[in-house]
Design a protein around this motif. Structure first.
Motif, short mmCIF file in Angstrom:
data_model
loop_
_atom_site.label_atom_id
_atom_site.label_comp_id
_atom_site.label_asym_id
_atom_site.label_seq_id
_atom_site.Cartn_x
_atom_site.Cartn_y
_atom_site.Cartn_z
N ALA A 106 -21.82 63.43 27.50
CA ALA A 106 -22.71 62.67 26.61
C ALA A 106 -22.19 62.66 25.17
O ALA A 106 -22.28 61.63 24.48
N GLN A 107 -21.64 63.79 24.71
CA GLN A 107 -21.06 63.82 23.37
C GLN A 107 -19.91 62.84 23.25
O GLN A 107 -19.80 62.11 22.25
N GLU A 108 -19.05 62.80 24.26
CA GLU A 108 -17.90 61.87 24.22
C GLU A 108 -18.37 60.41 24.20
O GLU A 108 -17.79 59.58 23.50
N VAL A 109 -19.42 60.11 24.97
CA VAL A 109 -19.95 58.74 24.93
C VAL A 109 -20.47 58.42 23.52
O VAL A 109 -20.16 57.37 22.95
N ALA A 110 -21.24 59.36 22.95
CA ALA A 110 -21.85 59.13 21.63
C ALA A 110 -20.81 59.07 20.51
O ALA A 110 -20.99 58.36 19.52
N ILE A 111 -19.71 59.81 20.67
CA ILE A 111 -18.64 59.81 19.66
C ILE A 111 -17.80 58.54 19.76
O ILE A 111 -17.49 57.91 18.74
N ASN A 112 -17.44 58.17 20.98
CA ASN A 112 -16.50 57.05 21.17
C ASN A 112 -17.17 55.69 21.31
O ASN A 112 -16.53 54.66 21.12
N HIS A 113 -18.47 55.70 21.66
CA HIS A 113 -19.21 54.44 21.85
C HIS A 113 -20.58 54.56 21.18
O HIS A 113 -21.60 54.42 21.84
N ALA A 196 -13.93 71.96 36.29
CA ALA A 196 -13.88 73.16 35.44
C ALA A 196 -12.70 73.10 34.47
O ALA A 196 -12.81 73.48 33.30
N GLN A 197 -11.57 72.60 34.96
CA GLN A 197 -10.40 72.46 34.08
C GLN A 197 -10.66 71.45 32.97
O GLN A 197 -10.23 71.65 31.82
N ALA A 198 -11.38 70.38 33.29
CA ALA A 198 -11.76 69.40 32.27
C ALA A 198 -12.66 70.04 31.21
O ALA A 198 -12.49 69.81 30.01
N CYS A 199 -13.59 70.89 31.67
CA CYS A 199 -14.47 71.60 30.73
C CYS A 199 -13.67 72.52 29.81
O CYS A 199 -13.95 72.63 28.61
N MET A 200 -12.68 73.20 30.38
CA MET A 200 -11.87 74.14 29.59
C MET A 200 -11.07 73.44 28.50
O MET A 200 -10.73 74.05 27.49
N ALA A 201 -10.80 72.15 28.70
CA ALA A 201 -10.01 71.40 27.71
C ALA A 201 -10.89 70.67 26.70
O ALA A 201 -10.38 70.07 25.75
N PHE A 202 -12.21 70.73 26.87
CA PHE A 202 -13.11 69.95 26.01
C PHE A 202 -13.24 70.56 24.62
O PHE A 202 -13.47 71.76 24.48
N ASP A 203 -13.13 69.72 23.60
CA ASP A 203 -13.33 70.17 22.22
C ASP A 203 -13.69 68.97 21.35
O ASP A 203 -12.86 68.11 21.11
N ALA A 204 -14.92 68.93 20.91
CA ALA A 204 -15.36 67.84 20.03
C ALA A 204 -15.41 68.28 18.56
O ALA A 204 -15.90 67.55 17.71
#
Length: 269
Positions: A106-113, A196-204
């Motif tokens: 949801a953060q990525e959607v709100a940041i990018n769109h 889980a790997q996608a979560c580990m790489a997440f950083d907003a």
């Protein structure tokens, strides 16, 4: 059991086929669930929200009845899946509720769109993964790579998901466990690991100023998976965000549905 009043759909979205269900009518409200979970997480949430909203619940890439390709996933890619689904449905702007990993999405959607998001609820989530979170995710990946039975895996995760009060209630705990084991759409091990790997790489970090939607950040007081300090930090990073702490463990919205539903409706209404 949601099926009594819900329509279900399979639709091609980017490189996958997304399964989603919807209920109710009114302004669109998209519910995004967490790591390893499918839309059945919302069984105690959707009926309350569908009285006022058109509730849309997709299964994330890798979970439930959505495609689960065995190749790297990224949170931004999963946000792209959500936007592509909105496009397919002809929804210009939606309210978003993101729980845990769904909060990352949801953060990525709100940041990018930013123009696609009406109001934003980030529940039991974080603005980035800290060392504590990475340690938990590594251990869960190791478990998925082990020869543990499905029941052993579910029991091993219980202390991360539930509050001490629920764990102390043997009958309720066993009921929750049996519900998990009875799910006919169990997530495949490779797909859990990819998520889980996608979560580990997440950083907003440093990008939250791009969020324009009115935002509510919810944390659960006894969350051992994503402790409430993450929500407090996230609320400070988003301009004008409101922070609310509610009872329960990581899945507090399942343990205390009335309290969480009331908080969501008060904010979204």
């Amino acid at each position: 059991e949601l099926t009594a009043f819900i329509n279900s759909f399979l639709t091609p979205v980017s490189d996958i086929v997304t399964y989603y269900e919807e209920a109710g009518s009114g302004d669109a409200l998209v519910l995004l669930t967490g790591l390893g979970a499918d839309l059945q997480s919302w069984a105690l949430t959707a009926p309350a929200l569908a009285k006022q909203f058109r509730v849309v619940m997709p299964d994330n890439r890798g979970a439930g009845r959505t495609s689960a390709p065995d190749r790297p996933y990224a949170i931004a890619q999963m946000a792209g899946d959500v936007v592509a689904l909105l496009d397919r449905m002809g929804i210009e702007k939606a309210n978003l509720v993101g729980f845990s990993m769904g909060g990352f999405v949801a953060q990525e959607v709100a940041i990018n769109h930013p123009g696609r998001v009406e109001k934003l609820v980030l529940m039991n989530t974080a603005g980035s993964i800290d060392g504590y979170g990475r340690a938990i995710l590594r251990s869960l990946i190791d478990i998925r790579r082990s020869n543990m039975s499905r029941e052993q895996q579910v029991r091993h995760m219980a202390h991360l998901l539930y509050s001490p009060a629920l764990l102390d209630d043997d009958a309720r705990y066993e009921r929750g466990l049996q519900n998990s084991l009875a799910n006919p759409y169990q997530q495949q091990d490779h797909a859990f690991i990819r998520q889980a790997q996608a979560c580990m790489a997440f950083d907003a970090t440093g990008r939250h100023s791009k969020i324009k939607a009115q935002t509510l950040v919810v944390a659960s007081s006894e969350d051992m998976f994503v402790p409430a300090r993450n929500g407090q930090k996230l609320a400070k990073a988003i301009s004008g965000a409101t922070f609310k702490e509610l009872p329960g463990g990581h899945v507090g919205f399942i343990e205390y549905p009335n309290e969480y539903n009331a908080a969501l409706l008060e904010f979204l209404g």
